[in-house]
Design a protein around this motif. Structure first.
Motif, PDB file in Angstrom:
ATOM      1  N   UNK A  70     -43.130 -49.608  18.189  1.00  0.00           N
ATOM      2  CA  UNK A  70     -44.420 -49.592  17.497  1.00  0.00           C
ATOM      3  C   UNK A  70     -45.194 -50.884  17.741  1.00  0.00           C
ATOM      4  N   UNK A  71     -44.491 -52.013  17.743  1.00  0.00           N
ATOM      5  CA  UNK A  71     -45.134 -53.298  17.986  1.00  0.00           C
ATOM      6  C   UNK A  71     -45.736 -53.346  19.388  1.00  0.00           C
ATOM      7  N   UNK A  72     -44.975 -52.879  20.373  1.00  0.00           N
ATOM      8  CA  UNK A  72     -45.471 -52.862  21.756  1.00  0.00           C
ATOM      9  C   UNK A  72     -46.689 -51.946  21.867  1.00  0.00           C
ATOM     10  N   UNK A  73     -46.617 -50.797  21.208  1.00  0.00           N
ATOM     11  CA  UNK A  73     -47.728 -49.838  21.268  1.00  0.00           C
ATOM     12  C   UNK A  73     -48.995 -50.428  20.663  1.00  0.00           C
ATOM     13  N   UNK A  74     -48.866 -51.073  19.514  1.00  0.00           N
ATOM     14  CA  UNK A  74     -50.040 -51.639  18.845  1.00  0.00           C
ATOM     15  C   UNK A  74     -50.703 -52.725  19.690  1.00  0.00           C
ATOM     16  N   UNK A  75     -49.890 -53.500  20.393  1.00  0.00           N
ATOM     17  CA  UNK A  75     -50.432 -54.583  21.210  1.00  0.00           C
ATOM     18  C   UNK A  75     -51.045 -54.073  22.517  1.00  0.00           C
ATOM     19  N   UNK A  76     -50.625 -52.874  22.939  1.00  0.00           N
ATOM     20  CA  UNK A  76     -51.046 -52.389  24.259  1.00  0.00           C
ATOM     21  C   UNK A  76     -51.663 -50.992  24.223  1.00  0.00           C
ATOM     22  N   UNK A  77     -52.068 -50.533  23.052  1.00  0.00           N
ATOM     23  CA  UNK A  77     -52.500 -49.139  22.915  1.00  0.00           C
ATOM     24  C   UNK A  77     -53.695 -48.787  23.801  1.00  0.00           C
ATOM     25  N   UNK A  78     -54.551 -49.759  24.108  1.00  0.00           N
ATOM     26  CA  UNK A  78     -55.713 -49.451  24.951  1.00  0.00           C
ATOM     27  C   UNK A  78     -55.316 -49.156  26.396  1.00  0.00           C
ATOM     28  N   UNK A  79     -54.054 -49.442  26.744  1.00  0.00           N
ATOM     29  CA  UNK A  79     -53.570 -49.101  28.086  1.00  0.00           C
ATOM     30  C   UNK A  79     -53.209 -47.618  28.193  1.00  0.00           C
ATOM     31  N   UNK A  80     -52.948 -46.999  27.045  1.00  0.00           N
ATOM     32  CA  UNK A  80     -52.469 -45.616  27.048  1.00  0.00           C
ATOM     33  C   UNK A  80     -53.633 -44.650  26.850  1.00  0.00           C
ATOM     34  N   UNK A  81     -54.467 -44.585  27.857  1.00  0.00           N
ATOM     35  CA  UNK A  81     -55.659 -43.743  27.802  1.00  0.00           C
ATOM     36  C   UNK A  81     -55.466 -42.524  28.694  1.00  0.00           C
ATOM     37  N   UNK A  82     -55.681 -41.360  28.126  1.00  0.00           N
ATOM     38  CA  UNK A  82     -55.644 -40.128  28.910  1.00  0.00           C
ATOM     39  C   UNK A  82     -57.044 -39.847  29.434  1.00  0.00           C
ATOM     40  N   UNK A  83     -57.213 -39.732  30.747  1.00  0.00           N
ATOM     41  CA  UNK A  83     -58.550 -39.458  31.282  1.00  0.00           C
ATOM     42  C   UNK A  83     -58.986 -38.033  30.965  1.00  0.00           C
ATOM     43  N   UNK A  84     -60.240 -37.761  31.182  1.00  0.00           N
ATOM     44  CA  UNK A  84     -60.770 -36.407  31.014  1.00  0.00           C
ATOM     45  C   UNK A  84     -60.014 -35.470  31.958  1.00  0.00           C
ATOM     46  N   UNK A  85     -59.492 -34.375  31.420  1.00  0.00           N
ATOM     47  CA  UNK A  85     -58.693 -33.456  32.228  1.00  0.00           C
ATOM     48  C   UNK A  85     -59.143 -32.018  32.023  1.00  0.00           C
ATOM     49  N   UNK A  86     -58.933 -31.220  33.047  1.00  0.00           N
ATOM     50  CA  UNK A  86     -59.273 -29.803  32.972  1.00  0.00           C
ATOM     51  C   UNK A  86     -58.193 -29.001  33.687  1.00  0.00           C
ATOM     52  N   UNK A  87     -57.815 -27.873  33.091  1.00  0.00           N
ATOM     53  CA  UNK A  87     -56.857 -26.972  33.727  1.00  0.00           C
ATOM     54  C   UNK A  87     -57.625 -25.771  34.251  1.00  0.00           C
ATOM     55  N   UNK A  88     -57.381 -25.416  35.496  1.00  0.00           N
ATOM     56  CA  UNK A  88     -58.191 -24.362  36.077  1.00  0.00           C
ATOM     57  C   UNK A  88     -57.423 -23.454  37.017  1.00  0.00           C
ATOM     58  N   UNK A 141     -53.991 -17.465  40.092  1.00  0.00           N
ATOM     59  CA  UNK A 141     -54.891 -18.489  40.614  1.00  0.00           C
ATOM     60  C   UNK A 141     -54.726 -19.859  39.994  1.00  0.00           C
ATOM     61  N   UNK A 142     -53.754 -20.015  39.101  1.00  0.00           N
ATOM     62  CA  UNK A 142     -53.563 -21.276  38.369  1.00  0.00           C
ATOM     63  C   UNK A 142     -53.203 -22.409  39.331  1.00  0.00           C
ATOM     64  N   UNK A 143     -54.034 -23.458  39.358  1.00  0.00           N
ATOM     65  CA  UNK A 143     -53.749 -24.620  40.211  1.00  0.00           C
ATOM     66  C   UNK A 143     -53.466 -25.868  39.377  1.00  0.00           C
ATOM     67  N   UNK A 144     -53.270 -25.679  38.073  1.00  0.00           N
ATOM     68  CA  UNK A 144     -52.833 -26.780  37.223  1.00  0.00           C
ATOM     69  C   UNK A 144     -53.957 -27.656  36.720  1.00  0.00           C
ATOM     70  N   UNK A 145     -53.584 -28.898  36.400  1.00  0.00           N
ATOM     71  CA  UNK A 145     -54.510 -29.842  35.770  1.00  0.00           C
ATOM     72  C   UNK A 145     -55.179 -30.735  36.802  1.00  0.00           C
ATOM     73  N   UNK A 146     -56.440 -31.018  36.562  1.00  0.00           N
ATOM     74  CA  UNK A 146     -57.213 -31.934  37.391  1.00  0.00           C
ATOM     75  C   UNK A 146     -57.745 -33.039  36.490  1.00  0.00           C
TER      76      UNK A 146
END
Length: 251
Positions: A70-88, A141-146
């Motif tokens: 939890x301590x590591x996460x709080x200090x570095x949480x801005x590193x754990x960003x999920x980009x915009x994603x789409x499944x198609x 036709x599923x090609x997964x996440x982009x």
């Protein structure tokens, strides 16, 4: 060890190296391949000695507490960003050298897209009947996440494909999209906005590993390294204390 070091250097360069190229890299940094081999051999000898003498310390289990995570996460949480994603899913016909054939294939998909939107043809049936993507054809036709930050996919598909993929509403299909390598009809299956991931969120849509798992692994590796270097320092101190020096000289 030599081969593993070569693989490590290849990974840092992002490409495979011939023996001659690897030798050149080594020569530029260590003088010669033989000098490098000798250095690696000496490192392995030291490592084996340390692991033998300090086996009790180095083989002890390493534990990572929830508080540390939890301590590591709080200090570095801005590193754990999920980009915009789409499944198609897509219906796909590749481009060929003959432009007349390309025009014919695009016209075919224009007709297919119109029939899908009109409700006279399902997307899934159209995949079976018209798509030439053999890998996704048996998966509707599923090609997964982009991901929006996937520069490799962007270079291969082009801006237009990305624009349509990330602006079409979930559950709907697109008109024909011309990418850098062919013609597509896209169906958007799911969409996720950019967000900071929570501890128990998956690292990416394609894995079950969570941020918590990742942090635990990183902290464990750090502790292993710290334990190893502490073992070396402890062993050096012990050797110094037990060493005796005899000075021989003539009067």
């Amino acid at each position: 060890a030599y081969k593993s070091q070569k693989s490590s250097i290849e990974a840092s360069y992002g490409q495979a190296l011939t023996d001659a190229q690897f030798a050149e890299v080594i020569a530029n940094n260590f003088g010669s391949v033989e000098t490098y081999r000798k250095m690696i051999a000496e490192q392995l000898m030291v490592d084996s000695y340390v692991r033998l003498k300090k086996a009790d310390v180095l083989n002890s289990p390493i534990t990572i507490s929830d508080t540390e995570i939890l301590s590591f996460y709080r200090k570095n949480r801005t590193q754990f960003v999920s980009p915009e994603t789409v499944k198609l899913s897509h219906i796909y016909i590749p481009m060929v050298a003959d432009q007349a054939t390309n025009d014919k294939n695009k016209a075919l998909l224009d007709d297919v897209a119109g029939r899908i939107k009109a409700g006279s043809l399902t997307f899934e049936k159209a995949v079976v009947d018209y798509s030439q993507d053999t890998q996704s054809k048996n998966k509707a036709g599923d090609i997964g996440w982009l991901t929006m930050d996937n520069t490799e996919a962007l270079a291969g598909l082009g801006d237009t494909f990305f624009d349509v993929a990330f602006t079409t509403e979930v559950g709907t299909t697109s008109d024909v999209v011309t990418s850098l390598n062919g013609y597509h009809i896209l169906k958007i299956l799911a969409y996720n906005e950019t967000k900071i991931l929570a501890l128990d969120d998956a690292i990416s849509p394609n894995t079950t590993s969570t941020i918590r798992d990742y942090i635990r692994s990183q902290l464990s590796q750090t502790k292993q390294q710290e334990t190893y270097y502490q073992a070396i320092n402890s062993l050096v101190d012990e050797l110094r204390k037990s060493a005796s020096v005899n000075i021989l000289y003539k009067k």
